[in-house]
Design a protein around this motif. Structure first.
Motif, short mmCIF file in Angstrom:
data_model
loop_
_atom_site.label_atom_id
_atom_site.label_comp_id
_atom_site.label_asym_id
_atom_site.label_seq_id
_atom_site.Cartn_x
_atom_site.Cartn_y
_atom_site.Cartn_z
N GLU A 1 8.73 1.82 0.58
CA GLU A 1 7.58 2.71 0.80
C GLU A 1 6.71 2.21 1.95
N ALA A 2 6.50 0.91 2.02
CA ALA A 2 5.71 0.34 3.11
C ALA A 2 6.36 0.62 4.46
N ALA A 3 7.68 0.49 4.52
CA ALA A 3 8.40 0.75 5.76
C ALA A 3 8.33 2.23 6.15
N LEU A 4 8.37 3.12 5.16
CA LEU A 4 8.26 4.55 5.44
C LEU A 4 6.89 4.87 6.02
N LYS A 5 5.85 4.26 5.47
CA LYS A 5 4.49 4.50 5.96
C LYS A 5 4.31 3.92 7.36
N HIS B 1 17.77 3.36 -2.18
CA HIS B 1 16.59 2.68 -1.66
C HIS B 1 15.46 2.54 -2.67
N GLY B 2 15.64 3.05 -3.90
CA GLY B 2 14.60 2.86 -4.90
C GLY B 2 14.33 4.10 -5.72
N ARG B 3 13.27 4.01 -6.55
CA ARG B 3 13.01 5.03 -7.56
C ARG B 3 11.69 5.77 -7.38
N THR B 4 10.86 5.34 -6.45
CA THR B 4 9.62 6.07 -6.19
C THR B 4 9.93 7.34 -5.41
N MET B 5 8.96 8.23 -5.28
CA MET B 5 9.25 9.54 -4.68
C MET B 5 9.71 9.44 -3.23
N GLY B 6 9.10 8.55 -2.45
CA GLY B 6 9.55 8.39 -1.08
C GLY B 6 10.92 7.76 -0.99
#
Length: 387
Positions: free
Chosen positions: A103-107, A129-134
């Motif tokens: 998420e940090a990399a997406l932001k 890449h993970g389970r959060t929405m992003g």
């Protein structure tokens, strides 16, 4: 009391009640010993309860466990310096998990592309890449995405190891390319050198950020500290977690010098990320890897394991293919892998079933040849029974 009496049932619990671990072994409440060749989903890279990690955690817990990130602390900058020296010149942001550093990399990517109004991020099909929405939107697997639609927009998925398809997916709106050098949950598929070098070249041409998700492949898993080092290509952003803390929850986003000040105060934060307890433990992980020559050991036992698995493949008609890099192994079967996982568990061997028909083996980096022999012996027995 049953496991899910008070827990939301997002996990399928199997096996006995485990109460103790040491090295490559777990013990249940009846003192039965299990050989764990997938310790903590690849988290416990130094085995369960490595004495030096335990000592570091005990020592730090007596002094200071948590501080807010606006106060200076001892171990966070020391760990960041260690990570940067082992990777490339840059700076580090700490979080609690892999999905959080994704998420940090997406932001950061959004901030990087803001002036040119470039927001699309290309990731790979079959990725995780993970389970959060992003990070779910970034993941290239429908089974993780479908229950949560509509997804976060501006993600495009290209074929892994297909540079031509990637070029087609990159547009004037693209700001970054994110990939795993080895797709782990997707079945243990390594990227080819030609693909990685082509991706890096494309990112330079188009001024795109190159993000390597090494949450699973980092920290010596492949015989080098980070898998990107096999390809002689340096990413703009490196994402680490899992083995970084050898059991404690920590993630790190490493950003190349020149890009590392894009994020400014207020852009991002983490309440628990990089607190004194976890950074002290992770600092000790790097010390153990260096002092105990763990990478040299990984390369030695990896070669041994690969030979043994080649023999097992010849023996078992159930095995379709073995894919491996270092101590990251995928055994593709001709039948579903979950029954093999459960039968192995009954025989006191812990492995992992993923991607419907793949057995995944990711032992502790400290695993011995004797322990690998024992594991392969159990697996041989299980495959013979199921076949």
């Amino acid at each position: 009391m049953k496991q899910n009496d008070y827990l939301i049932p997002v996990y399928t619990h199997v096996g006995p009640l485990f109460v103790k671990g040491k090295g490559s072994f777990l013990w249940d409440e009846k003192n039965n010993r299990y050989l764990d060749l997938f310790p903590g989903w690849g988290v416990s890279i130094l085995g369960h309860c490595h004495p030096k990690i335990v000592k570091a955690i005990q020592d730090q817990s007596r002094k200071l466990i948590h501080l807010p990130n606006n106060l200076r602390q001892e171990w966070q900058p020391l760990l960041a310096k260690t990570i940067v020296k082992s990777a490339f010149p840059g700076k580090v942001f700490f979080a609690n998990s892999g999905t959080e550093v994704v998420e940090a990399a997406l932001k950061l990517s959004r901030l990087y592309g803001m002036k040119q109004k470039r927001y699309e991020i290309v990731t790979m099909k079959n990725s995780f890449h993970g389970r959060t929405m992003g990070s779910v939107a970034a993941t290239g697997q429908k089974k993780y995405q479908d229950p949560f639609k509509p997804l976060v927009p501006k993600f495009v998925h290209a074929e892994f190891n297909d540079l031509g398809d990637l070029r087609k997916k990159v547009t004037s709106q693209t700001v970054a390319v994110m990939l795993e050098p080895i797709q782990g949950e997707g079945g243990v598929y390594p990227a080819t050198p030609e693909f990685i070098k082509g991706v890096a070249r494309l990112c330079r041409e188009k001024k795109l950020l190159l993000i390597f998700d090494e949450i699973q492949t980092g920290m010596g898993r492949t015989g080098k500290m980070y898998a990107y080092q096999h390809y002689h290509v340096t990413p703009d952003i490196l994402l680490l977690s899992k083995g970084l803390g050898a059991g404690v929850p920590i993630g790190a986003m490493v950003v190349k010098k020149g890009l590392s000040d894009i994020m400014q105060p207020g852009h991002h934060a983490s309440t628990f990320g990089g607190n004194p307890l976890v950074t002290r433990a992770a600092y000790e992980v790097y010390s153990v890897i260096e002092q105990d020559k763990v990478l040299t050991h990984v390369r030695s036992v990896s070669a041994y394991l690969h030979k043994k698995l080649a023999i097992l493949k010849k023996e078992s008609p159930l095995i379709k293919e073995v894919r491996a890099c270092g101590l990251m192994v995928g055994i593709e079967l001709k039948k579903p892998s979950y029954p093999v996982f459960t039968e192995a568990l009954k025989n006191k061997l812990i492995v992992n079933a993923t991607h419907e028909n793949v057995l995944r083996i990711m032992p502790a980096l400290t695993v011995t040849k004797h322990e690998l022999d024992a594991g392969i012996g159990i697996l041989r027995k299980v495959l013979k029974k199921i076949c």
